[in-house]
Design an enzyme around this catalytic site. Sequence first.
Site, PDB file in Angstrom:
ATOM      1  N   LEU A 129      -3.819  -5.971  -7.081  1.00 28.06           N
ATOM      2  CA  LEU A 129      -4.987  -6.825  -6.951  1.00 28.06           C
ATOM      3  C   LEU A 129      -6.173  -5.875  -6.879  1.00 28.06           C
ATOM      4  CD1 LEU A 129      -6.114  -9.685  -6.477  1.00 28.06           C
ATOM      5  CD2 LEU A 129      -5.737  -9.338  -4.034  1.00 28.06           C
ATOM      6  N   SER A 130      -6.926  -5.794  -7.958  1.00 29.90           N
ATOM      7  CA  SER A 130      -7.972  -4.775  -8.071  1.00 29.90           C
ATOM      8  C   SER A 130      -9.020  -4.940  -6.982  1.00 29.90           C
ATOM      9  CB  SER A 130      -8.648  -4.861  -9.436  1.00 29.90           C
ATOM     10  OG  SER A 130      -7.723  -4.621 -10.470  1.00 29.90           O
TER      11      SER A 130
END
Length: 404
Positions: free
Chosen positions: A72-73
């Site tokens: 999850l950037s």
Amino acid sequence: MTTQRDQAEGLREAMVRQLQDWGDLRSEAVAEALRTVPRHLFAPGESLEDVYAANQAVVTKRDEQGLAISSLSATHIQVTMLEQAQLQPGMRVLEVGSGGYNAALIAELVGETGHVVSVDIDGDIVERARGCLHAAGYERVRVVCGDAEHGYAPGAPWDRIIVTAGAWDIPPAWIEQLAPYGRIVVPLRMRSLTRSVVFVHDGDHLVSTGYRLCGFVPMRGASAREERLIPLEGSEVALRAEEEQLLDVSGLRQALYGQWVQHWSGVRFDQVDELDFWIATQAPVFGLLAARQDAVERGLVTRAALRGVPTLLRGSSFAYRTKRPIEGTDEFETGVYAHGPEADAVADEYVELLRQWDRDLRGGSGARIEVFPAIRPTSELPRGRIVEKAHTRVVVSWPGARKP
């Protein structure tokens, strides 16, 4: 009594304010999407503080060696790319690389009349993204399993293609499936440096309208291209380079232990992201010198190499950027350390590039990045650094630079 929902809403608002203060978040539409989508539902089991930290990624899957292959950037990177995309209600958007959260943000921005498809090569990640989107109430986002090399033809043409994995090349399918006035936003690796680039059609090729520094886990599948790590001193010092055939690796290893020289440029140390990209696209042979703390403590290299530093290479000699304080100020001066039999010459070459950037390009419009088919002859390409790929030839030029 404060509930988890209240705490999450408070942390989301704090995250929005932080991103606005940094300048990454500029539009109210993206800000409202961030306030609306419950990011923590896409990272179950993680603390709310970690999930809503504006500059922190959350790893969601690792390979057998423990390396991250999906995450999850960090929100600031996602926001940067969403601002680059300039999404509008009703748009058709293809996301390459699924996590769920970014697709939910896109869904908020294109609204009920828009259409969002997210494609990923990993079945586990696809199922995870579907589950998270369902839990957050975004069933209208379609998540499909497939190799992004082929895009997703059933939904084409796409108004926007947003790539959330590090790409080495631009597959022909992305170009063919892009609407005539569409945009591709892609973290493209060029000579070991990655920038999130916005591309639009310009006749028979693509041209950039802007780019930003970013970092992503690399793409898998047919489009993947592993970046080579060339050891110079065990696991302590190495070069990341895409032109290994041009390197005198044995000579570089010897140079690491030889005498070194230090040259200073008189150039203020700032706007480093742009300066590094300039060096990468001007050096005849280029790489990133990376080192561990032990190598720094042993005096093999300076601290500049801890995170990978742009390095100009010539035969068995190399030079890399460093800095020192400017007395009486809070600023730093940019300099160069160089090793090898041609240390002085390669240091001078690097310093001249620093000074040229400072003289001609500081604060300018930046680079122009163009993508042509791989079959395009060099004689028909514009002047600039040609970066060879499998499907394309990427040309990076600097319109503000003086011609030699």
